[in-house]
Motif scaffolding. Structure first.
Motif, PDB file in Angstrom:
ATOM      1  N   UNK A  80       6.780  17.671  34.867  1.00  0.00           N
ATOM      2  CA  UNK A  80       7.987  17.039  34.323  1.00  0.00           C
ATOM      3  C   UNK A  80       9.175  17.269  35.257  1.00  0.00           C
ATOM      4  N   UNK A  81       9.394  18.506  35.655  1.00  0.00           N
ATOM      5  CA  UNK A  81      10.579  18.799  36.446  1.00  0.00           C
ATOM      6  C   UNK A  81      10.431  18.385  37.906  1.00  0.00           C
ATOM      7  N   UNK A  82       9.216  18.327  38.430  1.00  0.00           N
ATOM      8  CA  UNK A  82       9.025  17.791  39.776  1.00  0.00           C
ATOM      9  C   UNK A  82       9.336  16.295  39.787  1.00  0.00           C
ATOM     10  N   UNK A  83       8.810  15.567  38.813  1.00  0.00           N
ATOM     11  CA  UNK A  83       9.039  14.116  38.749  1.00  0.00           C
ATOM     12  C   UNK A  83      10.520  13.811  38.531  1.00  0.00           C
ATOM     13  N   UNK A  84      11.154  14.473  37.569  1.00  0.00           N
ATOM     14  CA  UNK A  84      12.558  14.176  37.300  1.00  0.00           C
ATOM     15  C   UNK A  84      13.464  14.683  38.420  1.00  0.00           C
ATOM     16  N   UNK A  85      13.085  15.774  39.073  1.00  0.00           N
ATOM     17  CA  UNK A  85      13.842  16.245  40.227  1.00  0.00           C
ATOM     18  C   UNK A  85      13.769  15.255  41.379  1.00  0.00           C
ATOM     19  N   UNK A  86      12.570  14.749  41.657  1.00  0.00           N
ATOM     20  CA  UNK A  86      12.415  13.732  42.699  1.00  0.00           C
ATOM     21  C   UNK A  86      13.157  12.455  42.343  1.00  0.00           C
ATOM     22  N   UNK A  87      13.109  12.083  41.069  1.00  0.00           N
ATOM     23  CA  UNK A  87      13.800  10.874  40.639  1.00  0.00           C
ATOM     24  C   UNK A  87      15.310  10.973  40.885  1.00  0.00           C
ATOM     25  N   UNK A  88      15.851  12.174  40.794  1.00  0.00           N
ATOM     26  CA  UNK A  88      17.278  12.350  41.049  1.00  0.00           C
ATOM     27  C   UNK A  88      17.670  11.989  42.469  1.00  0.00           C
ATOM     28  N   UNK A  89      16.722  12.073  43.384  1.00  0.00           N
ATOM     29  CA  UNK A  89      16.989  11.739  44.782  1.00  0.00           C
ATOM     30  C   UNK A  89      16.482  10.352  45.162  1.00  0.00           C
ATOM     31  N   UNK A  90      15.320   9.965  44.648  1.00  0.00           N
ATOM     32  CA  UNK A  90      14.675   8.720  45.075  1.00  0.00           C
ATOM     33  C   UNK A  90      14.905   7.548  44.123  1.00  0.00           C
ATOM     34  N   UNK A  91      15.334   7.820  42.911  1.00  0.00           N
ATOM     35  CA  UNK A  91      15.635   6.789  41.904  1.00  0.00           C
ATOM     36  C   UNK A  91      14.483   5.792  41.708  1.00  0.00           C
TER      37      UNK A  91
END
Length: 139
Positions: free
Chosen positions: A27-38
């Motif tokens: 969960x936190x890897x995906x949402x963390x990456x999403x914060x940068x890659x959108x």
């Protein structure tokens, strides 16, 4: 005989703990990456006004979204590789409180997921309670 019973009890607990750790890590890897890659589009049209204003304020700081996303990504990876888990949980705690409070007060539609994330954090902290014991002793 009692050693066998103890081993049988510990095995399911270890599986549950590992499962919770990996799920939280994902969960936190995906949402963390999403914060940068959108890569996950956000739809603000259905968001309550207070939640929208809060999200805009965080974005307009110029650093808060990147900071939170970076911590989420770091913590997610640490949980996935099973390294420094108590440190990862400590870094994650204020973010989980923020997520839960955001949904409790501003966007209740996501409260179920926020509650599941908070429950995962609490469970993992309990599972690693021995690592936190020295920090919680008064001197």
């Amino acid at each position: 005989m009692t050693a066998t019973i103890a081993t049988q009890v510990r095995t399911p607990v270890r599986v549950v703990t590992a499962t919770a750790r990996v799920l939280m890590g994902l969960v936190f890897t995906v949402f963390g990456l999403n914060g940068f890659l959108m890569f996950m589009p956000g739809d603000a049209s259905g968001m309550p006004e207070g939640a929208l204003k809060f999200s805009i304020a965080l974005f307009e700081t110029g650093y808060m979204n990147q900071l939170v996303s970076g911590i989420q990504l770091l913590v997610g990876v640490l949980l996935l590789v099973n390294r420094f888990v108590p440190l990862a949980l400590t870094l994650l705690a204020p973010i989980v409180v923020g997520i839960f409070a955001f949904h409790l007060f501003l966007a209740p539609s996501g409260l179920l997921i926020a509650g599941a994330v908070a429950a995962g954090e609490i469970y993992l902290a309990w599972a690693h309670r021995d690592a936190f014991r020295p920090m919680l002793q008064s001197r």
